[in-house]
Design a protein around this motif. Structure first.
Motif, short mmCIF file in Angstrom:
data_model
loop_
_atom_site.label_atom_id
_atom_site.label_comp_id
_atom_site.label_asym_id
_atom_site.label_seq_id
_atom_site.Cartn_x
_atom_site.Cartn_y
_atom_site.Cartn_z
N THR A 187 8.29 -3.09 2.80
CA THR A 187 6.79 -3.44 2.59
C THR A 187 6.68 -3.59 1.38
N GLY A 188 6.54 -4.70 0.83
CA GLY A 188 5.74 -5.05 -0.81
C GLY A 188 4.51 -4.01 -0.82
N PRO A 189 5.13 -3.32 -1.93
CA PRO A 189 3.34 -2.50 -2.78
C PRO A 189 1.85 -4.04 -3.13
N LYS A 190 1.08 -2.98 -2.32
CA LYS A 190 0.09 -3.33 -1.75
C LYS A 190 -0.96 -4.37 -3.40
N TYR A 191 -0.85 -3.86 -4.16
CA TYR A 191 -1.88 -4.41 -5.19
C TYR A 191 -0.90 -5.18 -6.16
N VAL A 192 1.02 -5.14 -5.77
CA VAL A 192 1.66 -5.88 -7.51
C VAL A 192 1.47 -6.79 -7.47
N TRP A 193 1.52 -7.96 -6.80
CA TRP A 193 0.99 -9.40 -7.27
C TRP A 193 -0.24 -9.31 -8.86
N ARG A 209 3.25 -9.66 2.39
CA ARG A 209 3.42 -8.63 1.89
C ARG A 209 4.57 -7.51 2.80
N THR A 210 4.04 -7.65 4.66
CA THR A 210 4.00 -6.99 5.18
C THR A 210 5.92 -7.89 6.20
N ASN A 211 6.32 -8.76 5.86
CA ASN A 211 7.43 -9.16 6.47
C ASN A 211 7.99 -10.23 5.31
N PRO A 212 9.57 -10.25 6.09
CA PRO A 212 10.76 -10.54 4.90
C PRO A 212 10.45 -11.31 4.18
N THR A 213 9.04 -12.88 4.08
CA THR A 213 9.19 -14.15 3.46
C THR A 213 8.63 -13.40 2.26
N TYR A 214 8.08 -12.10 2.01
CA TYR A 214 7.64 -11.87 0.63
C TYR A 214 8.84 -12.34 -0.43
N PHE A 215 10.36 -12.61 -0.10
CA PHE A 215 11.30 -12.49 -1.01
C PHE A 215 11.14 -13.55 -1.44
N LEU A 216 10.16 -14.46 -0.94
CA LEU A 216 11.19 -16.52 -1.47
C LEU A 216 10.69 -15.62 -2.92
N ALA A 217 9.27 -14.76 -3.97
CA ALA A 217 9.43 -15.56 -5.05
C ALA A 217 11.18 -15.33 -5.42
#
Length: 302
Positions: free
Chosen positions: A160-166, A232-240
Motif C-alpha cells: 500500500t502506498g503512502p497516503k499523501y505521497v502524491w 493507492r491500495t492495489n497493485p496498479t499504483y505501480f503504473l507511474a
C-alpha cells in the motif's frame, strides 16, 4: 485476507503496462540507435552528451530490472528483497524523471534570451527537489513497517502506498510549466526575428518537440498522481514507475536527438553537433541581427 480475483486482475494490468513501457523504451532505442551513434557518440564531449547517455542507458538498465521483477523472476517470496526493490525503484524513478528535465533544460536555456544564471537556478531547483524527495522517500520506506501482499502467490512486490505521497509532484508541475512558458514565449519572439536568417525547420522542431515533451511530462505527472491516489491500495499504483517514466524518457531523448540531427546545410558529423549548438547560442545573443549579419553569425566561435 484471502486472495481475490480483483487483486489478480490488478496485477495483470500492472504487468501489462510495465511490459508496454519497457517495450516502448527498447523499441525507441533500436529505432534511434543509428542517430545516437552519428549525432551523439561522434560529437564532442559536453555536459549535455554525458547527461544524455546517462539518462538513456540508465533508463534502459532500470526499466529492464523493473521488467524482470514484474515478470516474477526476482522476488522469490522475499520481503527483504521487496523492501530494497521499492527503495531502488523509488530512487530510480525520481532520478530518471528529473534528470530528463535537467537534460531538456540544458538544451532549452539558449533560446530563452536570459543569462545562464537563470538556467542554473532552475537546474539546481531540480537537483534540490530530487535530493529532498529521495531522502524523504528512502527514510519512509526504510523505517516504515511495510508488508508486501500475497508475495508467495503473485511473485511481485505489492504494498500500500503512502497516503499523501502524491503531493510531492506539485513541485514538478510548477517547474515544468514555468520552463514550457519561457520556452514558448522565446520561440514566438525568435520566429519573427529570425524567420529569414534561419530556415523554418529549426523553429518547427523546437515548437513541436517542446510541446510534445511538455504534454508527455504533464501526462507522466498526472498518471503518477492518479495512480498514487485512486489506486493507492492495489497493485496498479505501480503504473507511474513502469509506464509513465519510460514514456517521459523517450520524449526527452527524442527532443535532444532531433535537435542534433538538424541539417540545414551540409556538415561533417562533428561539425553538425557544433552547428546546432551554435544556432541555439545565436538565439540567446543580446541583439537581434538582420540579414546583413549572416556572415558575422557564421563566424561565432564554437
Amino acid at each position: 485476507m484471502p486472495l481475490s480475483l480483483q487483486f489478480l486482475e490488478d496485477v495483470w494490468v500492472r504487468r501489462s503496462f510495465s511490459a508496454a513501457g519497457h517495450t516502448l523504451l527498447v523499441y525507441d532505442y533500436l529505432l534511434t540507435f543509428s542517430e545516437e551513434f552519428v549525432y551523439i557518440w561522434k560529437s564532442p564531449w559536453t555536459v549535455i552528451k554525458i547527461m544524455f547517455l546517462l539518462s538513456r542507458y540508465g533508463n534502459l538498465i532500470g526499466q529492464t530490472a523493473i521488467r524482470l521483477e514484474e515478470a516474477g523472476l526476482l522476488a522469490h517470496d522475499s520481503q527483504k528483497f521487496c523492501q530494497g526493490f521499492s527503495i531502488f525503484t523509488t530512487c530510480f524513478m525520481l532520478v530518471s524523471v528529473e534528470s530528463v528535465h535537467i537534460l531538456v533544460l540544458l538544451r532549452a536555456w539558449a533560446i530563452w534570451g536570459t543569462r545562464r544564471r537563470v538556467t542554473n537556478i532552475f537546474a539546481w531547483s531540480y537537483v534540490g527537489y530530487i535530493v529532498v524527495l529521495m531522502a524523504s522517500s528512502v527514510h519512509g520506506l526504510y523505517t516504515g513497517n511495510i508488508h508486501f501482499q500475497f508475495l508467495k502467490v503473485a511473485q511481485v512486490c505489492v504494498a500500500t502506498g503512502p497516503k499523501y505521497v502524491w503531493l510531492i509532484y506539485f513541485g514538478s508541475f510548477i517547474l515544468d510549466t514555468i520552463i514550457f512558458v519561457l520556452t514558448m514565449r522565446s520561440l514566438r519572439i525568435y520566429s519573427r526575428e529570425f524567420q529569414q536568417l534561419y530556415p523554418s525547420s529549426l523553429l518547427h522542431v523546437l515548437f513541436r518537440d517542446a510541446t510534445l515533451f511538455f504534454i508527455a511530462s504533464m501526462f507522466s505527472n498526472a498518471l503518477t498522481v492518479i495512480s498514487w491516489t485512486a489506486f493507492r491500495t492495489n497493485p496498479t499504483y505501480f503504473l507511474a514507475k513502469g509506464f509513465a517514466t519510460p514514456l517521459l524518457s523517450v520524449a526527452g531523448q527524442r527532443l535532444v536527438l532531433n535537435l542534433r540531427s538538424l541539417q540545414t546545410r551540409s556538415y561533417e558529423t562533428r561539425d553538425l553537433s557544433r552547428e546546432v549548438d551554435r544556432q541555439l547560442q545565436a538565439f540567446a545573443e543580446g541583439g537581434y541581427p538582420g540579414l546583413d549579419d549572416v556572415e558575422e553569425l557564421e563566424g561565432v566561435r564554437e
